[in-house]
Design an enzyme around this catalytic site. Structure first.
Site, PDB file in Angstrom:
ATOM      1  N   SER A 132       0.875  -1.182   0.000  1.00 37.32           N
ATOM      2  CA  SER A 132       0.000   0.000   0.000  1.00 37.32           C
ATOM      3  C   SER A 132       0.906   1.224   0.000  1.00 37.32           C
ATOM      4  O   SER A 132       2.086   1.128   0.371  1.00 37.32           O
ATOM      5  CB  SER A 132      -0.839  -0.019   1.278  1.00 37.32           C
ATOM      6  OG  SER A 132      -1.391   1.250   1.542  1.00 37.32           O
ATOM      7  N   TYR A 163      -1.154  -0.532  10.479  1.00 38.20           N
ATOM      8  CA  TYR A 163      -1.261  -0.808   9.044  1.00 38.20           C
ATOM      9  C   TYR A 163       0.053  -0.455   8.354  1.00 38.20           C
ATOM     10  O   TYR A 163       0.601  -1.256   7.588  1.00 38.20           O
ATOM     11  CB  TYR A 163      -2.418   0.009   8.459  1.00 38.20           C
ATOM     12  CG  TYR A 163      -2.830  -0.396   7.064  1.00 38.20           C
ATOM     13  CD1 TYR A 163      -3.519  -1.585   6.829  1.00 38.20           C
ATOM     14  CD2 TYR A 163      -2.537   0.416   5.969  1.00 38.20           C
ATOM     15  CE1 TYR A 163      -3.907  -1.947   5.543  1.00 38.20           C
ATOM     16  CE2 TYR A 163      -2.929   0.067   4.679  1.00 38.20           C
ATOM     17  CZ  TYR A 163      -3.619  -1.119   4.475  1.00 38.20           C
ATOM     18  OH  TYR A 163      -3.991  -1.483   3.195  1.00 38.20           O
ATOM     19  N   LYS A 199       2.686  -2.908   6.073  1.00 36.40           N
ATOM     20  CA  LYS A 199       2.885  -2.660   4.648  1.00 36.40           C
ATOM     21  C   LYS A 199       4.333  -2.273   4.338  1.00 36.40           C
ATOM     22  O   LYS A 199       4.864  -2.625   3.284  1.00 36.40           O
ATOM     23  CB  LYS A 199       1.911  -1.586   4.155  1.00 36.40           C
ATOM     24  CG  LYS A 199       0.443  -2.010   4.254  1.00 36.40           C
ATOM     25  CD  LYS A 199       0.167  -3.269   3.446  1.00 36.40           C
ATOM     26  CE  LYS A 199      -1.289  -3.682   3.430  1.00 36.40           C
ATOM     27  NZ  LYS A 199      -1.532  -4.916   2.663  1.00 36.40           N
TER      28      LYS A 199
END
Ligand SMILES: NC(=O)c1ccc[n+]([C@@H]2O[C@H](COP(=O)([O-])OP(=O)(O)OC[C@H]3O[C@@H](n4cnc5c(N)ncnc54)[C@H](O)[C@@H]3O)[C@@H](O)[C@H]2O)c1
Length: 302
Positions: free
Chosen positions: A147, A160, A164
């Protein structure tokens, strides 16, 4: 040089029951591939298989797999050659979950573990377990779905972002290790794509409203992103940063890291929900407890 890795492939896609994973599976089928659609939600995976049947090209099989469970991943890797009729030639580590809305210190260890088990460990082990098969198939391809969060350091998204960033580092390392071979790794780093990732994840408060609004207004279609990524892997390209905003973040971070960090701090200060989380944490945690715990755990002399 273009190698048609995504055509007539023996492919495995994790998280194939929705969003980008489903789009990968459908596009692979259109390119004549046999796709193993793995998902923690077998009903959704089976729905993808039905959609592939309607395409009238390619072949598909649904299989349960929780990527957070290493034994499930091992079983997937063991069964794939039988189900696909040969060693996997294209592995797509796509399954992932959204998490955000709390600052570090308020996330909680359970949420950290949940997010990293799926978004990081699932892709690390997926790469580790499938690379021998990809090598065996000779013109193999690996696609890891990271991402723009991998490099954006957006506040309130640490659980998150960290996962990533790990997937990006993993993919860049594998690229070096595959150099000079016919295999190719591609890492996908989009900003917003229109899928269920926000609705199905653990995104709280204001962050959820922001994520949903951005996804609605600026999100690319999963189909477009999947096609672009498969084409990039065919061309042996490492990075897919599909949107303009993702490219701008990538460049700004590299060229002006201090200015970028200052800007990220400003964003944090103007996000009301995060500011509340920050002050509540500061008043309820207290300075005594962590210091005492740390003292107990650190052995003498360290
Ligand atoms: N949608 C976006 O804006 C966006 C942006 C950047 C990156 N991504 C990444 O794209 C990938 C795909 O997400 P999406 O946006 O299509 O979301 P989605 O929620 O639409 O699809 C995710 C799929 O993964 C499955 N899944 C969830 N946990 C799983 C597990 N433990 N094991 C196996 N399958 C599991 C879900 O059942 C679902 O079918 C994720 O890695 C996500 O982080 C998405």
């Amino acid at each position: 040089m273009t190698t048609r890795r995504s055509h007539d492939a023996r492919a495995v896609v994790t998280g194939a029951g929705s969003g980008i994973g489903r789009a990968f599976a459908l596009e692979l089928a259109r390119r004549g591939s046999h796709v193993l659609c793995a998902d923690i939600d077998i009903d959704r995976a089976s729905e993808t298989v039905r959609m592939i049947d309607d395409v009238g090209r390619g072949e598909a099989t649904a299989i349960f797999c929780d990527v957070a469970d290493v034994e499930d991943l091992r079983t997937l890797a063991d069964r794939a050659p039988d189900l696909l009729g040969g060693p996997t030639s294209l592995m797509i580590n796509n399954a992932g979950v959204g998490i955000g809305g709390k600052a570090v210190g308020a996330i909680g260890l359970d949420d950290w573990q949940w997010a990293l088990d799926i978004n990081l460990r699932g892709m690390v082990y997926g790469s580790e377990l499938f690379l021998p098969q990809l090598r065996e198939s000779r013109r193999g391809g690996l696609i890891n779905v990271a991402s723009a969060a991998a490099f954006s350091a957006a506040p309130g998204m640490a659980a998150y972002n960290v996962g990533k960033a790990g997937v990006l580092a993993l993919s860049e390392t594998i690229a070096a290790e595959l150099s000079g071979t016919d295999l190719a790794v591609t890492v996908l780093c989009p900003t917003f794509v229109q899928t269920n990732v926000a609705a199905d994840g653990r995104i709280t408060g204001e962050a959820m409203k922001v994520a949903e609004a951005l996804m609605r207004r600026t999100g690319r279609s999963a189909e477009q992103v999947a096609r672009q990524t498969l084409d990039a892997n065919d061309r042996g390209r490492l990075y897919v940063v599909p949107q303009f905003d993702a490219k701008a973040i990538w460049l700004a971070k590299r060229l002006m890291p201090r200015t970028y960090a200052f800007g990220a701090g400003l964003v944090h200060r103007i996000q009301p929900q995060l500011a509340v989380t920050r002050s509540v944490t500061a008043t309820t945690t207290g300075a005594e407890t962590p210091t005492t715990t740390a003292r107990k755990r650190i052995p003498e002399g360290v």
